[in-house]
Write a protein that holds these residues in place. Structure first.
Motif, PDB file in Angstrom:
ATOM      1  N   SER A 246      -6.436  -6.022   3.179  1.00 29.32           N
ATOM      2  CA  SER A 246      -5.489  -5.122   2.512  1.00 29.32           C
ATOM      3  C   SER A 246      -5.185  -5.638   1.120  1.00 29.32           C
ATOM      4  N   MET A 247      -4.790  -4.725   0.241  1.00 32.01           N
ATOM      5  CA  MET A 247      -4.371  -5.080  -1.119  1.00 32.01           C
ATOM      6  C   MET A 247      -3.193  -4.205  -1.519  1.00 32.01           C
ATOM      7  N   HIS A 248      -2.035  -4.812  -1.656  1.00 37.34           N
ATOM      8  CA  HIS A 248      -0.872  -4.087  -2.170  1.00 37.34           C
ATOM      9  C   HIS A 248       0.163  -5.092  -2.672  1.00 37.34           C
ATOM     10  N   SER A 249       1.143  -4.611  -3.401  1.00 36.36           N
ATOM     11  CA  SER A 249       2.101  -5.499  -4.061  1.00 36.36           C
ATOM     12  C   SER A 249       3.084  -6.145  -3.090  1.00 36.36           C
ATOM     13  N   GLY A 250       3.115  -5.696  -1.836  1.00 36.76           N
ATOM     14  CA  GLY A 250       4.001  -6.315  -0.859  1.00 36.76           C
ATOM     15  C   GLY A 250       3.462  -7.613  -0.300  1.00 36.76           C
ATOM     16  N   MET A 251       2.228  -7.966  -0.615  1.00 38.00           N
ATOM     17  CA  MET A 251       1.620  -9.202  -0.136  1.00 38.00           C
ATOM     18  C   MET A 251       2.003 -10.370  -1.036  1.00 38.00           C
ATOM     19  N   LYS A 503      14.815  -3.336   3.212  1.00 36.45           N
ATOM     20  CA  LYS A 503      14.637  -4.367   2.191  1.00 36.45           C
ATOM     21  C   LYS A 503      14.090  -5.658   2.777  1.00 36.45           C
ATOM     22  N   ALA A 504      14.578  -6.035   3.957  1.00 41.36           N
ATOM     23  CA  ALA A 504      14.157  -7.299   4.560  1.00 41.36           C
ATOM     24  C   ALA A 504      12.707  -7.231   5.000  1.00 41.36           C
ATOM     25  N   LYS A 505      12.027  -8.357   4.928  1.00 44.97           N
ATOM     26  CA  LYS A 505      10.618  -8.418   5.324  1.00 44.97           C
ATOM     27  C   LYS A 505      10.491  -8.081   6.810  1.00 44.97           C
ATOM     28  N   GLY A 506       9.624  -7.164   7.108  1.00 41.51           N
ATOM     29  CA  GLY A 506       9.382  -6.773   8.496  1.00 41.51           C
ATOM     30  C   GLY A 506      10.357  -5.754   9.037  1.00 41.51           C
ATOM     31  N   ALA A 507      11.366  -5.359   8.232  1.00 42.02           N
ATOM     32  CA  ALA A 507      12.392  -4.425   8.726  1.00 42.02           C
ATOM     33  C   ALA A 507      11.793  -3.049   9.006  1.00 42.02           C
ATOM     34  N   LEU A 508      10.938  -2.580   8.124  1.00 42.85           N
ATOM     35  CA  LEU A 508      10.349  -1.255   8.317  1.00 42.85           C
ATOM     36  C   LEU A 508       9.502  -1.217   9.584  1.00 42.85           C
TER      37      LEU A 508
END
Length: 730
Positions: A246-251, A503-508
């Protein structure tokens, strides 16, 4: 070409003999007017595309060796200028190929940005910071790890995945994709199985060539986890887990570099990503898929304002890779480009349209119900019929989705006595009331403050919220459904998914998992949950306040609204077996509106996108708007609105005085303030440039660059300016 040089005696001179000139793309300061690439010396020839470290001023930066000018001329150095040598080469990273360099050069040229800015922004951030020594150590570690893994790897041969049974519509689409060159517009209803067509096409591409690579793009980060899971399930047993990245700005930066290197070396066969992935270095690219191609998120809104969808089409043609654009509500540009030949238009569009109008299996599209809010109780947030429908669904154990594309509790706080409103002190916008933490937040500049105990203007303690956001809907639904009991003999549960709750990592991922498992009965959310998600138990979707976009000054607003509502409707009733188990009640889409007779809603009730598109295209043709014309916006940010508009007026006058190329075919509108004209104490103005000919517009913009740079020096109050080609919002 410019030469990187020094005439400062404090800097070290060139100490090694160097006789080979190199042209290197580096990221120069914005609006520096330095032509690119820059010239450097090297003691050995270096292939174009090689990553090098070079001195720039007093810094050392990453650069990409570029192609030499056609004439191969040696740079003509001004008197007193000393040429500089490169600092080192990033060993172990193969040169970026010619197709990648052509893509970045085209992007810079078309979107009116510096070559180095585009080229370096397309590389992972960590790569820009590594020295040659650090890069060499990283490559060594990776090589050792590969050897260790190879020593314990299983020798078993993985079978090709069992073929998935395709519907007749899916089969026709896949056969056309195999037989034709494209580009293809896959126009499929929500739930029609477009993803399976993607998977099948990817499988065929990888089987046809043992080195082939595939790029699959989605508009938003939150759509990548579920897509990655499906691709890993299908292809990891054959090609291994490392073949899908994967490639996206959340990494993290390390993750992005790892994925980029895997794609660059060909180790990654499938790259999944957001708009930034269109620049992934993939030397063996054979297929590009752009899912939800209509989505505005494919248009970059900072720096080089490129359209990843349009670049995907350009890249596919340039690298002879097939391109599939997929959507249930295509952009009007793509719809027009896929038109069939006719007597008036014998050539038709340049895309091939593939139609999949039916949902998979026995699933049916939701019935659209319009609620005339003019006939409902005054001040009602949820009309009695809608509330009754939600209650009945929850009592049967089904799930509902309530859509409101506005986060927070209320858009503004208001004092009835003196008229005070919660305006942002730094922007020409209101601060949004967030009840959950009792704050007022500006969603433009981020300024946050506590809610005042009384009106700051007159002291009245009775200040009240105006309008509604997702927080308020969540609170009111929880109260209205407090006595509703589910088949599991528990009270109905209401949850909210928007930018504030994720906002928190993994929340979604955690919240989506709760929806999928049935822990949530009613989900309140913004557009982030209205598209792309495969909710199996949702049978009712409701849009509470959609009318605002009907009368927007932005001519694209109706198109965006129709797409949002149709995509949201597509979340309902996706599982025909589940619907049958629940008693066969058809899925529904409820829309509360003050304008139920509007033609947009008429088309939506019939799920008739072609009719809506035909009406919109006719309006745009009559008005001379895209896709029948081409546009660019020039924006100026300054300390005052007068200074911003004065700059735009001046560059317009200079263009006319100079009779720039293409001016006869270009119309320059007068400058005007932007819709939100002040953000973070910076005033913003814009000027629209329009032409019936793309080539004329491009020639004009290219010639205008020098005027913009020169005029900036005469307007000291101007902070920055930018050019937005093919803008998505005006």
């Amino acid at each position: 070409m410019s030469t990187a040089s020094v005439n400062d005696s404090s800097l070290p001179p060139v100490t090694k003999p160097a006789s080979h000139w190199l042209w290197v793309a580096v990221s120069t300061p914005a609006h520096s007017s330095v032509s690119e690439p820059l010239s450097y010396l090297s003691d050995a020839p270096i292939a174009p595309g090689t990553l090098v470290r070079v001195p720039l001023g007093r810094r050392e930066v990453l650069g990409v060796v570029w192609d030499a000018p056609p004439d191969g001329a040696v740079p003509d150095l001004p008197e007193g200028v000393t040429p500089r040598s490169i600092a080192g080469v990033l060993q172990g990273v193969a040169p970026l190929d010619a197709s990648w360099r052509r893509l970045t050069a085209f992007t810079a040229r078309y979107y009116q940005r510096a070559l180095g800015e585009v080229a370096l922004a397309a590389l992972p951030p960590q790569l820009r910071d590594l020295t040659p020594e650090q890069m060499a150590r990283r490559i060594q570690r990776k090589t050792r790890k590969k050897k260790d893994m190879a020593g314990v790897a299983s020798a078993a041969i993985h079978p090709t995945p069992a073929p998935v049974a395709l519907s007749d519509e899916q089969r026709r689409a896949t056969l056309q994709i195999e037989a034709e060159d494209g580009p293809f517009l896959l126009f499929g209803a929500t739930g029609s199985g477009k993803t399976e067509v993607y998977l099948h096409s990817v499988q065929r591409a990888l089987e046809a060539d043992p080195r082939a690579q595939v790029l699959v793009m989605v508009p938003e980060i939150n759509l990548t986890p579920q897509l990655e899971a499906r691709f890993l399930e299908r292809f990891a047993p054959v090609y291994g887990d490392e073949a899908v990245v994967s490639m996206h700005s959340g990494m993290t930066s390390a993750q992005r570099l790892k994925s980029w290197l895997a794609a660059h070396t060909g180790e990654a066969r499938i790259v999944l990503g957001t708009r930034m992935a269109v620049f992934a270095s993939m030397p063996q690219l054979a297929l590009i898929v752009v899912d939800e191609e209509h989505d505005a998120s494919y248009k970059q809104q900072e720096g080089a304002r490129y359209s990843a969808r349009d670049l995907a089409v350009w890249r596919g043609r340039e690298q002879q890779a097939k391109v599939i654009l997929g959507s249930a509500t295509p952009s009007l540009e793509s719809w027009h480009a896929s038109r069939s030949p006719s007597t008036d238009d014998p050539h038709g569009g340049r895309y091939l349209r593939l139609h999949m109008p039916s949902r998979i299996g026995a699933a049916e599209l939701p019935r659209v119900r319009l609620v005339d809010m003019g006939q409902q109780p005054r001040g009602a947030v949820f009309s009695p019929p809608l509330l009754q429908a939600i209650t009945e669904r929850v009592e049967r154990g089904e799930q509902c989705l309530v859509l409101l594309n506005r986060r927070g509790f209320a858009p503004v706080l208001h004092c009835k006595d003196c008229g005070w409103k919660s305006d942002c002190p730094h922007c020409s916008a209101h601060q949004v009331f967030h009840k959950i933490d009792r704050t007022l937040r500006c969603h433009h500049c981020g300024f946050t403050q506590r809610v005042p105990h009384a009106c700051p203007s007159c002291g009245n303690v009775d200040i009240s919220p105006l309008g509604r956001g997702t927080e308020q809907l969540e609170e009111q639904l929880a109260e209205l459904l407090r006595n509703v009991i589910t088949p599991q003999r528990r009270a109905a549960r209401v949850a909210r998914i928007d930018a504030d709750t994720t906002k928190a990592k993994g929340a979604l991922e955690e919240q989506l998992a709760a929806v999928h498992s049935g822990e949530i009965d009613v989900l309140v959310g913004t557009q982030m949950v209205a598209k792309g998600h495969d909710f199996r138990r949702i049978t009712l979707v409701a849009a509470v306040q959609p009318d605002g976009a009907l009368f927007s000054s932005d001519f694209r607003a109706p198109e965006r609204l129709f797409a949002l509502l149709m995509q949201a409707a597509g979340r309902a009733g996706r599982d025909a077996d589940y619907i049958a188990e629940q008693g066969g009640n058809p899925p529904e889409m409820w829309i509360q509106t003050w304008h139920p007779e509007h033609s947009l809603y008429t088309s939506l009730r019939r799920h008739d996108y072609p009719r809506f598109a035909a009406e919109q295209l006719q309006e745009r043709a009559d008005a001379g708007m895209p896709p029948f014309a081409y546009q660019a916006l020039v924006r100026a940010d300054a300390r005052t609105q007068e200074a911003a508009q004065a700059f735009l007026t001046a560059v317009s006058e200079r263009a006319r005085e100079a009779q720039l190329p293409g001016l006869d075919h270009v119309f320059l509108f007068p400058p005007v303030p932007m819709a939100v004209q002040r953000v973070a104490n910076v005033e913003r103005a814009q000027m629209l440039i329009e032409s019936a000919h793309r080539g004329a517009l491009q020639h004009f913009l290219a010639a205008w660059q020098s005027v913009l740079h020169a005029e900036r020096a005469n307007h000291k109050a101007v902070i920055r300016w930018l050019v937005d080609v093919d803008p998505q919002a005006i």
